[in-house]
Write a protein that holds these residues in place. Structure first.
Motif, PDB file in Angstrom:
ATOM      1  N   LYS A  66      16.142  47.632   6.948  1.00 42.32           N
ATOM      2  CA  LYS A  66      17.199  47.520   7.944  1.00 42.32           C
ATOM      3  C   LYS A  66      17.110  46.176   8.637  1.00 42.32           C
ATOM      4  O   LYS A  66      16.023  45.722   9.014  1.00 42.32           O
ATOM      5  CB  LYS A  66      17.076  48.639   8.985  1.00 42.32           C
ATOM      6  N   THR A 104      21.919  48.246   6.525  1.00 42.65           N
ATOM      7  CA  THR A 104      20.804  48.986   5.941  1.00 42.65           C
ATOM      8  C   THR A 104      20.959  49.119   4.435  1.00 42.65           C
ATOM      9  O   THR A 104      22.064  49.336   3.927  1.00 42.65           O
ATOM     10  CB  THR A 104      20.701  50.394   6.560  1.00 42.65           C
ATOM     11  N   SER A 154      23.964  45.868  12.803  1.00 40.26           N
ATOM     12  CA  SER A 154      22.917  46.150  11.825  1.00 40.26           C
ATOM     13  C   SER A 154      23.492  46.423  10.438  1.00 40.26           C
ATOM     14  O   SER A 154      24.686  46.678  10.275  1.00 40.26           O
ATOM     15  CB  SER A 154      22.070  47.343  12.272  1.00 40.26           C
TER      16      SER A 154
END
Length: 253
Positions: free
Chosen positions: A107, A102, A100
């Motif tokens: 996100k 952000t 991931s």
């Protein structure tokens, strides 16, 4: 939806395996198929290392102010092997852990799924290990999920949320590959189990597979079935190494 194809394929794979085992047991009692065959194989867990390259995808994210994703190169697979004489067939499903990135309240999450099938030929005459070259095909999909928390979490009303304008969405990309390599399994023998009119030889196969994955086709990214033009679609061909452990069986009449 198409992005759930691989989960459905997994369910079909295991249901068909259970059905086959049930049919095998019934025919054994009626002196049918089992009187001429000794089914063998294994249920397996595998961990694969295959380096990926998503620089084009990261470039598209960076152009929109989103930091790059550090892609995971590890695949976790569940598979079945099926053995007939010297032939070995392997099918399975796998996934990569989620990576991931952000920025502010936005996100993005990225991971991949795969469904594979391989066929190999055991060139060893030993009962303690198998050594086999193999070739296989691989269907996979990359998933990119965007979560716009600022837009989603700005109302407490269900009716207002239904038509709330947000950047949240899920993209996916289909891929097709060819696998060429070789495998080795060392078999740890276990106590034979006797059932009715047949016995089951059990073992724990511990092994390795190594080869080259050829990403023959990298499709355009999509939302549902809608194809997106000018999307990052670079091919990710690479060497792979797989570590394998399982529970094997051979049924003797």
């Amino acid at each position: 939806m198409k992005k759930f194809t691989y989960l459905a394929a997994l369910a079909a794979l295991f249901f068909s395996s259970n059905t086959l085992m049930g049919q095998t047991t019934d025919t054994a009692k009626t002196h049918g198929w089992m009187s001429h065959h000794n089914p063998a194989g294994a249920m397996q867990i595998q961990v694969t290392y295959r380096k990926g390259d998503i620089s084009q995808l990261n470039g598209a994210l960076n152009a929109n102010g989103i930091p790059s994703i550090n892609q995971s190169n590890i695949w976790i697979n569940a598979s079945m092997s099926h053995i007939y004489k010297n032939w070995l067939f392997e099918d399975g499903i796998g996934f990569t852990p989620i990576a991931s990135s952000t920025v502010n309240d936005l996100k993005v999450k990225y991971n991949q799924y795969q469904l594979f099938w391989r066929a190999g030929y055991n060139i060893s005459s030993s009962s303690s290990y198998r050594l086999y070259p193999f070739a296989g095909i691989n269907f996979s999909a990359a998933m990119l999920k965007v979560e716009d928390k600022a837009r989603i979490q700005n109302t407490n009303s269900f009716t207002d949320e239904l038509l709330n304008s947000t950047s949240s969405k899920t993209f996916w990309q289909p891929n097709f590959g060819i696998e060429l390599g070789a495998g080795y399994d060392f078999l740890i023998k276990m106590k034979t189990k006797k059932m009715d009119c047949f016995e089951i030889e059990r073992n724990i196969p511990i092994g390795i597979r190594a080869g080259y994955y050829i990403n023959a086709y990298a499709g355009d990214w999509k939302i549902d079935s809608y194809k997106l033009q000018n999307s990052p679609n670079q091919k990710q061909s690479a060497v792979f190494v797989t570590f394998n452990i399982g529970l094997g069986y051979k049924v003797n009449k």
